[in-house]
Design an enzyme around this catalytic site. Structure first.
Site, PDB file in Angstrom:
ATOM      1  N   ALA A  65       0.856  -1.180   0.000  1.00  0.00           N
ATOM      2  CA  ALA A  65       0.000   0.000   0.000  1.00  0.00           C
ATOM      3  C   ALA A  65       0.893   1.231   0.000  1.00  0.00           C
ATOM      4  CB  ALA A  65      -0.875  -0.009   1.240  1.00  0.00           C
ATOM      5  N   GLY A 109       0.914  -4.943   1.241  1.00  0.00           N
ATOM      6  CA  GLY A 109      -0.281  -5.133   0.403  1.00  0.00           C
ATOM      7  C   GLY A 109       0.043  -5.731  -0.958  1.00  0.00           C
ATOM      8  N   GLU A 112       0.042  -9.293  -0.362  1.00  0.00           N
ATOM      9  CA  GLU A 112      -1.354  -9.739  -0.214  1.00  0.00           C
ATOM     10  C   GLU A 112      -2.068  -9.816  -1.565  1.00  0.00           C
ATOM     11  OE1 GLU A 112      -1.928  -6.815   2.973  1.00  0.00           O
ATOM     12  OE2 GLU A 112      -2.781  -8.463   4.133  1.00  0.00           O
ATOM     13  N   GLU A 132       4.441  -4.867   7.338  1.00  0.00           N
ATOM     14  CA  GLU A 132       3.646  -3.813   7.977  1.00  0.00           C
ATOM     15  C   GLU A 132       4.124  -3.481   9.391  1.00  0.00           C
ATOM     16  OE1 GLU A 132       2.436  -6.406   6.282  1.00  0.00           O
ATOM     17  OE2 GLU A 132       0.804  -5.755   4.973  1.00  0.00           O
TER      18      GLU A 132
END
Ligand code: COA
Length: 257
Positions: A65, A109, A112, A132
């Site tokens: 992200a 992310g 993911e 993270e």
């Protein structure tokens, strides 16, 4: 269709979707996520597309992200997280197999996103990580539960709580990726896998895909809910504010004692 951060190409029966924000290592901002969703919808609607390959331009698949999105208001962060979840769930719910062709970094992310694909083909010089924790937060798009299922509790804890990067070979050993190929052959190999899948019955493939995603949702569903609510607890903490600022200011974070 106008796409700013994603390119879309047809290679025979395979749609090749490339995250294209290389100057930020394809970090997922709101616009990139929207473009990705539109490209995937295009592939889903096109009957001549049988398989989708997602890859990244430059030296990363996706570095996660975009941390700048986390520095916005609570409302914007919530919308951003929901958008990301919608995109990843779309990948899982498509009727066609999706292959992640991972080059370079697949972190946070971005990891993911790869985990939401049906297959991960990794280049031998790629690196994975649920990083993270280094920002004072936790994964929020399913990594904790998917790692628990693929790598087992001990390794899932290590990956999430240490937040270290690990190699493609390590990811293969842990059952996270399905194959590792030489970097220069990544797209060729991913397209070849796509070509093989294209020879199968689309109906049976789509059913097989929904069996796996349905079973995974029914087994991991409660864990996904816990992860989701704990993500919002983490992102509201002082440590998250510090971790995010430290990343954006390129310094080491100073955690609360
Ligand atoms: N969000 C926003 N920007 C990111 C980013 C992310 N997740 N990952 C990389 N970038 C940006 C960097 O800020 C830098 O931008 P700049 O040139 O404008 O300063 C650019 O991408 C290149 O990254 P850089 O850090 O300079 O490359 P590097 O080779 O030194 O390091 C990484 C590569 C992947 C190790 C490092 O970028 C990194 O740790 N990124 C964050 C990964 C992460 O924690 N992701 C999870 C987020 S939830």
């Amino acid at each position: 269709m106008e796409l700013k951060y994603v390119t879309y190409e047809k290679r025979d029966s395979v749609a090749l979707v490339t995250l294209n924000r290389p100057e930020k290592l394809n970090a997922l901002n709101r616009e990139l996520l929207q473009d990705l969703l539109r490209a995937l919808e295009l592939a889903e609607r096109d009957p001549s597309v049988r398989v989708v390959v997602i890859t990244g331009s430059g030296r990363a698949f996706c570095a996660g992200a975009d941390v700048a999105e986390f520095a916005k208001s609570a409302h914007e962060v919530k919308n951003f997280i929901e958008l990301g979840r919608r995109v990843l769930e779309y990948v899982e719910s498509m009727s066609k197999p999706v292959i992640a062709a991972v080059n370079g970094y697949a972190l946070g992310g971005g990891f993911e996103l790869a985990l939401s694909c049906d297959f991960i083909v990794a280049s031998s010089n790629s690196f994975f990580g649920a990083t993270e924790i280094n920002l004072g937060i936790v994964p929020g798009w399913g990594a904790t539960q998917k790692l628990l299922a693929s790598a087992g509790l001990a390794k899932a804890r290590e990956i999430v709580m240490l937040g270290e990067m690990f190699s493609a070979d390590e990811a293969l050993k842990l059952g996270i990726v399905s194959r590792v190929v030489p970097a220069e052959k990544l797209i060729e190999e991913a397209l070849a896998l796509g070509g093989k899948l294209s020879q199968k019955s689309p109906v049976a493939l789509s059913i097989a895909k929904s069996v796996f995603s349905g079973a995974s949702r029914s087994i991991l569903g409660p864990g996904f809910e816990i992860e989701k609510s704990m993500f919002f607890v983490a992102i509201s903490s002082e440590d998250a504010r510090e971790g995010i600022s430290a990343f954006l200011e390129r310094r080491k974070p100073r955690w609360q004692l």
